[in-house]
Design a protein around this motif. Structure first.
Motif, PDB file in Angstrom:
ATOM      1  N   ILE A  56       0.835  -1.201   0.000  1.00 53.68           N
ATOM      2  CA  ILE A  56       0.000   0.000   0.000  1.00 53.68           C
ATOM      3  C   ILE A  56       0.873   1.255   0.000  1.00 53.68           C
ATOM      4  O   ILE A  56       0.587   2.228  -0.706  1.00 53.68           O
ATOM      5  CB  ILE A  56      -0.942  -0.012   1.224  1.00 53.68           C
ATOM      6  CG1 ILE A  56      -1.973  -1.140   1.078  1.00 53.68           C
ATOM      7  CG2 ILE A  56      -1.642   1.332   1.385  1.00 53.68           C
ATOM      8  CD1 ILE A  56      -2.862  -1.320   2.278  1.00 53.68           C
ATOM      9  N   LYS A  57       1.950   1.208   0.757  1.00 55.19           N
ATOM     10  CA  LYS A  57       2.860   2.356   0.813  1.00 55.19           C
ATOM     11  C   LYS A  57       3.472   2.627  -0.553  1.00 55.19           C
ATOM     12  O   LYS A  57       3.596   3.780  -0.984  1.00 55.19           O
ATOM     13  CB  LYS A  57       3.960   2.094   1.851  1.00 55.19           C
ATOM     14  CG  LYS A  57       4.918   3.256   2.049  1.00 55.19           C
ATOM     15  CD  LYS A  57       5.933   2.951   3.129  1.00 55.19           C
ATOM     16  CE  LYS A  57       6.894   4.122   3.319  1.00 55.19           C
ATOM     17  NZ  LYS A  57       7.891   3.835   4.387  1.00 55.19           N
ATOM     18  N   ALA A  58       3.831   1.563  -1.269  1.00 54.25           N
ATOM     19  CA  ALA A  58       4.420   1.727  -2.601  1.00 54.25           C
ATOM     20  C   ALA A  58       3.419   2.358  -3.570  1.00 54.25           C
ATOM     21  O   ALA A  58       3.787   3.185  -4.413  1.00 54.25           O
ATOM     22  CB  ALA A  58       4.894   0.378  -3.127  1.00 54.25           C
ATOM     23  N   LYS A  59       2.140   1.985  -3.447  1.00 56.94           N
ATOM     24  CA  LYS A  59       1.119   2.513  -4.354  1.00 56.94           C
ATOM     25  C   LYS A  59       0.750   3.959  -4.022  1.00 56.94           C
ATOM     26  O   LYS A  59       0.556   4.786  -4.913  1.00 56.94           O
ATOM     27  CB  LYS A  59      -0.130   1.628  -4.308  1.00 56.94           C
ATOM     28  CG  LYS A  59       0.059   0.269  -4.966  1.00 56.94           C
ATOM     29  CD  LYS A  59      -1.227  -0.535  -4.908  1.00 56.94           C
ATOM     30  CE  LYS A  59      -1.057  -1.891  -5.590  1.00 56.94           C
ATOM     31  NZ  LYS A  59      -2.296  -2.702  -5.526  1.00 56.94           N
ATOM     32  N   LEU A  60       0.632   4.266  -2.727  1.00 57.02           N
ATOM     33  CA  LEU A  60       0.226   5.610  -2.329  1.00 57.02           C
ATOM     34  C   LEU A  60       1.372   6.616  -2.387  1.00 57.02           C
ATOM     35  O   LEU A  60       1.136   7.818  -2.464  1.00 57.02           O
ATOM     36  CB  LEU A  60      -0.378   5.582  -0.912  1.00 57.02           C
ATOM     37  CG  LEU A  60      -1.711   4.845  -0.773  1.00 57.02           C
ATOM     38  CD1 LEU A  60      -2.189   4.888   0.680  1.00 57.02           C
ATOM     39  CD2 LEU A  60      -2.767   5.444  -1.680  1.00 57.02           C
ATOM     40  N   ASP A  61       2.622   6.124  -2.320  1.00 61.13           N
ATOM     41  CA  ASP A  61       3.807   6.982  -2.462  1.00 61.13           C
ATOM     42  C   ASP A  61       3.765   8.186  -1.514  1.00 61.13           C
ATOM     43  O   ASP A  61       3.575   9.329  -1.954  1.00 61.13           O
ATOM     44  CB  ASP A  61       3.925   7.460  -3.909  1.00 61.13           C
ATOM     45  CG  ASP A  61       5.314   8.022  -4.209  1.00 61.13           C
ATOM     46  OD1 ASP A  61       6.131   8.104  -3.284  1.00 61.13           O
ATOM     47  OD2 ASP A  61       5.559   8.398  -5.369  1.00 61.13           O
ATOM     48  N   PRO A  62       3.934   7.950  -0.209  1.00 61.42           N
ATOM     49  CA  PRO A  62       3.865   9.054   0.759  1.00 61.42           C
ATOM     50  C   PRO A  62       4.910  10.134   0.532  1.00 61.42           C
ATOM     51  O   PRO A  62       4.675  11.301   0.864  1.00 61.42           O
ATOM     52  CB  PRO A  62       4.064   8.358   2.115  1.00 61.42           C
ATOM     53  CG  PRO A  62       4.700   7.046   1.791  1.00 61.42           C
ATOM     54  CD  PRO A  62       4.192   6.665   0.446  1.00 61.42           C
ATOM     55  N   ALA A  63       6.058   9.787  -0.031  1.00 62.87           N
ATOM     56  CA  ALA A  63       7.094  10.797  -0.293  1.00 62.87           C
ATOM     57  C   ALA A  63       6.594  11.826  -1.305  1.00 62.87           C
ATOM     58  O   ALA A  63       6.771  13.041  -1.125  1.00 62.87           O
ATOM     59  CB  ALA A  63       8.364  10.122  -0.799  1.00 62.87           C
ATOM     60  N   ALA A  64       5.957  11.346  -2.364  1.00 63.70           N
ATOM     61  CA  ALA A  64       5.406  12.259  -3.374  1.00 63.70           C
ATOM     62  C   ALA A  64       4.279  13.097  -2.793  1.00 63.70           C
ATOM     63  O   ALA A  64       4.147  14.289  -3.102  1.00 63.70           O
ATOM     64  CB  ALA A  64       4.905  11.465  -4.577  1.00 63.70           C
ATOM     65  N   LYS A  65       3.469  12.477  -1.945  1.00 62.29           N
ATOM     66  CA  LYS A  65       2.363  13.213  -1.316  1.00 62.29           C
ATOM     67  C   LYS A  65       2.894  14.278  -0.357  1.00 62.29           C
ATOM     68  O   LYS A  65       2.337  15.373  -0.251  1.00 62.29           O
ATOM     69  CB  LYS A  65       1.433  12.240  -0.599  1.00 62.29           C
ATOM     70  CG  LYS A  65       0.527  11.470  -1.557  1.00 62.29           C
ATOM     71  CD  LYS A  65      -0.416  10.558  -0.808  1.00 62.29           C
ATOM     72  CE  LYS A  65      -1.507  10.025  -1.742  1.00 62.29           C
ATOM     73  NZ  LYS A  65      -1.036   9.329  -2.916  1.00 62.29           N
ATOM     74  N   THR A  66       3.977  13.978   0.355  1.00 57.55           N
ATOM     75  CA  THR A  66       4.584  14.963   1.254  1.00 57.55           C
ATOM     76  C   THR A  66       5.099  16.161   0.455  1.00 57.55           C
ATOM     77  O   THR A  66       4.950  17.319   0.877  1.00 57.55           O
ATOM     78  CB  THR A  66       5.737  14.328   2.051  1.00 57.55           C
ATOM     79  OG1 THR A  66       5.218  13.220   2.815  1.00 57.55           O
ATOM     80  CG2 THR A  66       6.372  15.337   2.998  1.00 57.55           C
ATOM     81  N   ALA A  67       5.699  15.886  -0.696  1.00 55.52           N
ATOM     82  CA  ALA A  67       6.178  16.974  -1.561  1.00 55.52           C
ATOM     83  C   ALA A  67       5.002  17.816  -2.054  1.00 55.52           C
ATOM     84  O   ALA A  67       5.108  19.054  -2.128  1.00 55.52           O
ATOM     85  CB  ALA A  67       6.943  16.391  -2.740  1.00 55.52           C
ATOM     86  N   LYS A  68       3.881  17.155  -2.385  1.00 50.89           N
ATOM     87  CA  LYS A  68       2.694  17.881  -2.841  1.00 50.89           C
ATOM     88  C   LYS A  68       2.132  18.742  -1.714  1.00 50.89           C
ATOM     89  O   LYS A  68       1.682  19.876  -1.960  1.00 50.89           O
ATOM     90  CB  LYS A  68       1.641  16.882  -3.319  1.00 50.89           C
ATOM     91  CG  LYS A  68       0.363  17.518  -3.852  1.00 50.89           C
ATOM     92  CD  LYS A  68       0.604  18.323  -5.101  1.00 50.89           C
ATOM     93  CE  LYS A  68      -0.699  18.859  -5.677  1.00 50.89           C
ATOM     94  NZ  LYS A  68      -0.489  19.691  -6.878  1.00 50.89           N
ATOM     95  N   ILE A  69       2.163  18.230  -0.487  1.00 48.96           N
ATOM     96  CA  ILE A  69       1.686  19.000   0.667  1.00 48.96           C
ATOM     97  C   ILE A  69       2.505  20.276   0.820  1.00 48.96           C
ATOM     98  O   ILE A  69       1.962  21.368   1.048  1.00 48.96           O
ATOM     99  CB  ILE A  69       1.761  18.148   1.950  1.00 48.96           C
ATOM    100  CG1 ILE A  69       0.706  17.033   1.906  1.00 48.96           C
ATOM    101  CG2 ILE A  69       1.528  19.022   3.193  1.00 48.96           C
ATOM    102  CD1 ILE A  69       0.855  16.000   2.996  1.00 48.96           C
TER     103      ILE A  69
END
Length: 340
Positions: free
Chosen positions: A20-33
């Motif tokens: 799930i972590k690989a699909k949701l990509d929290p690093a990319a989401k953090t950058a978007k935030i």
């Protein structure tokens, strides 16, 4: 569960967290935030209330997903430590607590996993849901009205979404020729997009004196909502023809005496959209332009799909293909034709 089963269950959940972590990509989401936070700090940010609200909603949703992944990883690590402790110190009550915690963790993972299926480019946004009666005359118009009530009931019972009726054309005897809803809320398009297609109803006709079995069809369109000022879909002033007419229904004397309803025609494609439910013409103009951009997006997608189909040498299912059957006679069955 004994200790070894708890350990195996935790291993399984840890692997699932990784997927799930690989699909949701929290690093990319953090950058978007961080990108959105920079936008909110601009002085002119709050001048446009609607766009500001959407940015804040998107930022809150992204933070919720990132925090959710981190919380699940921490919970899994905590249970790992407890299991390691129990391998040296036997405690039946603590094993039972671990089992309960693992069940709770599994439920949270299932909830988060749903979001991995809503990762399309427009899935997070609002949606336009339109219903058109098909073959079947008055029966089909009544079926279109039934579908509209069904979707409105679903939206009424789901607090995450809100909607408003922006166009409605009633049938001569009963039901609807067409109706259009604007659905707002996080992942509105993602949740509704698979409803697009032809819906078929089989029942004993209430409009036939002999109560014969009748088959009716209605088409459901689900489109991503584009703001009227979006640059993704461009509409030239020379390519459109505006028509204004008087609307009926709610809105008081203003809609009955003033030409508040809007019909917009895109000359190159021949697409016609209309909006008549708002009280003022300017509001209906914005909605009509937004509807047109969504229709043009669909046209572009269909052309790309047609090109892909010719390259593969196969015929792909069209956007109007039958997706679901609702049989009320001689038996009761709702069957999704895509899954069997």
């Amino acid at each position: 569960m004994d200790l070894s089963e708890c350990s195996a269950k935790l291993d399984e959940l840890t692997v699932k967290i990784g997927h799930i972590k690989a699909k949701l990509d929290p690093a990319a989401k953090t950058a978007k935030i961080r990108e959105l936070e920079t936008i909110t700090q601009k002085p002119e940010f709050w001048k446009a209330d609607q766009s500001a609200r959407k940015v804040m909603q998107e930022m809150a949703s992204l933070k919720e997903e990132v925090d959710g992944i981190r919380a699940l990883e921490k919970e899994a690590a905590d249970q790992r430590e407890v299991i390691a402790y129990l391998q040296t110190e036997k405690d039946d009550s603590l094993i039972a607590e671990v089992e309960t915690n693992l069940h709770a963790l599994a439920k949270k993972l299932d909830s988060l996993e749903i979001k991995t299926y809503l990762s399309g480019p427009y899935d997070r946004g609002d949606a336009i849901l339109a219903i058109h009666s098909g073959q079947g005359g008055t029966e089909a118009m009544d079926w279109a009205a039934m579908l509209l009530r069904m979707y409105m009931h679903y939206l009424d019972t789901n607090p995450a979404f809100s909607y408003r009726l922006i166009e409605e054309t009633k049938g001569e005897e009963a039901g609807l020729k067409s109706a259009t809803l604007m659905v707002t809320g996080l992942h509105a398009y993602g949740y509704l997009k698979k409803e697009a297609g032809t819906h078929r109803l089989v029942r004993l006709s209430p409009f036939n004196a002999d109560s014969l079995r009748q088959t009716s069809f209605a088409l459901v369109e689900v489109l991503p909502h584009f703001e009227d000022d979006t640059a993704e879909i461009e509409v030239s002033d020379e390519d459109v023809e505006w028509q204004f007419y008087r609307s009926g229904g709610k809105g008081g004397q203003n809609v009955n005496k003033v030409s508040t309803a809007v019909r917009l025609k895109h000359l190159p494609s021949g697409i016609v959209v209309q909006s008549q439910e708002e009280r003022y013409q300017e509001q209906n103009r914005k909605i009509a332009l937004s509807l047109l951009k969504s229709k043009l997006w669909l046209l572009r997608e269909m052309e790309q799909e047609k090109t892909l189909s010719s390259m593969k040498g196969q015929k792909m299912a069209s956007w109007g293909s039958q997706i679901r059957s609702y049989v009320l006679h001689p038996y009761k069955l709702v069957k999704d034709n895509r899954t069997g």
